[in-house]
Write a protein that holds these residues in place. Structure first.
Motif, PDB file in Angstrom:
ATOM      1  N   THR A   1     -10.289  -7.978   6.345  1.00  0.00           N
ATOM      2  CA  THR A   1      -9.267  -8.898   6.800  1.00  0.00           C
ATOM      3  C   THR A   1      -7.955  -8.131   7.349  1.00  0.00           C
ATOM      4  N   GLY A   2      -7.834  -7.000   7.319  1.00  0.00           N
ATOM      5  CA  GLY A   2      -6.937  -6.259   7.667  1.00  0.00           C
ATOM      6  C   GLY A   2      -6.909  -4.664   7.473  1.00  0.00           C
ATOM      7  N   VAL A   3      -6.310  -4.160   8.572  1.00  0.00           N
ATOM      8  CA  VAL A   3      -6.124  -2.485   8.206  1.00  0.00           C
ATOM      9  C   VAL A   3      -4.534  -2.179   8.692  1.00  0.00           C
ATOM     10  N   GLU A   4      -4.009  -1.521   7.582  1.00  0.00           N
ATOM     11  CA  GLU A   4      -2.578  -1.062   7.841  1.00  0.00           C
ATOM     12  C   GLU A   4      -2.323   0.357   7.524  1.00  0.00           C
ATOM     13  N   LEU A   5      -1.569   1.103   8.401  1.00  0.00           N
ATOM     14  CA  LEU A   5      -1.031   2.332   8.086  1.00  0.00           C
ATOM     15  C   LEU A   5       0.274   2.424   7.292  1.00  0.00           C
ATOM     16  N   GLY A   6       0.342   3.322   6.367  1.00  0.00           N
ATOM     17  CA  GLY A   6       1.483   3.670   5.814  1.00  0.00           C
ATOM     18  C   GLY A   6       1.686   4.903   5.141  1.00  0.00           C
ATOM     19  N   SER A   7       2.619   5.296   4.684  1.00  0.00           N
ATOM     20  CA  SER A   7       2.653   6.665   3.960  1.00  0.00           C
ATOM     21  C   SER A   7       2.661   6.704   2.545  1.00  0.00           C
ATOM     22  N   ALA A   8       2.115   5.550   1.787  1.00  0.00           N
ATOM     23  CA  ALA A   8       1.804   5.295   0.676  1.00  0.00           C
ATOM     24  C   ALA A   8       0.970   4.149   0.752  1.00  0.00           C
ATOM     25  N   ALA A   9       0.095   3.919  -0.456  1.00  0.00           N
ATOM     26  CA  ALA A   9      -0.810   2.855  -0.693  1.00  0.00           C
ATOM     27  C   ALA A   9      -0.068   1.435  -0.683  1.00  0.00           C
TER      28      ALA A   9
END
Length: 168
Positions: A61-69
């Protein structure tokens, strides 16, 4: 004696017909269970994938990028740009069609560098149950090179969801 045999046969047929009708109402007929799932992707207004269905039971339902979970409440923290020393985390949101169902599956992530080469690939088995979140992370010990990277996410070998990111 004949009368009893006819009654038992008739009653058995009625019970069988009721059971068959109940199965069809719940979508549990053998023909429906054997149908092959048809993959489908739903794109949001900014062409990001909102949902990918690889089976009738589970979807991304979604894919997100970040520098932390990230968790659903962290969505404003998502990012597309990183520095050379960052750890990049891809957070994959999934959901089962039946919130009570426990559905086994496999998530796979491929990290691709600016030259188009896969530099990291990872897969893990997951038991999906309702709404869920799984994270994969990658870091470059010597530091990232500048450029455009991408991550590809798939569920049970189904359609691939891609997210691009930039390292400055």
């Amino acid at each position: 004696m004949k009368h009893r045999t006819y009654l038992l046969t008739g009653a058995s047929l009625v019970v069988f017909a009721c059971l068959l009708a109940a199965c069809e109402r719940q979508g549990a007929t053998p023909q429906r269970a054997a149908e092959a799932p048809s993959p489908a992707a739903v794109l949001g207004k900014d062409n990001t994938v909102m949902a990918v269905s690889t089976s009738p039971a589970v979807s991304i339902t979604g894919v997100e990028l970040g520098s932390a979970a990230m968790r659903p409440q962290d969505l404003p923290k998502r990012q597309k740009s990183f520095t050379t020393g960052d750890t990049v985390v891809v957070t994959i949101k999934t959901a089962t069609r039946d919130a009570q169902a426990r559905v086994p599956g496999r998530l796979k992530v491929r990290w691709i560098d600016p030259a188009g080469k896969v530099f990291n690939e990872e897969a893990k088995p997951v038991t999906f149950n309702g709404a869920g979140v799984d994270d994969f992370r990658v870091a470059e010990p010597m530091g990232w090179k500048s450029g455009n990277y991408r991550v590809e996410v798939s569920l049970d070998g189904g359609p691939v969801v891609q997210e691009g990111f930039f390292v400055r």
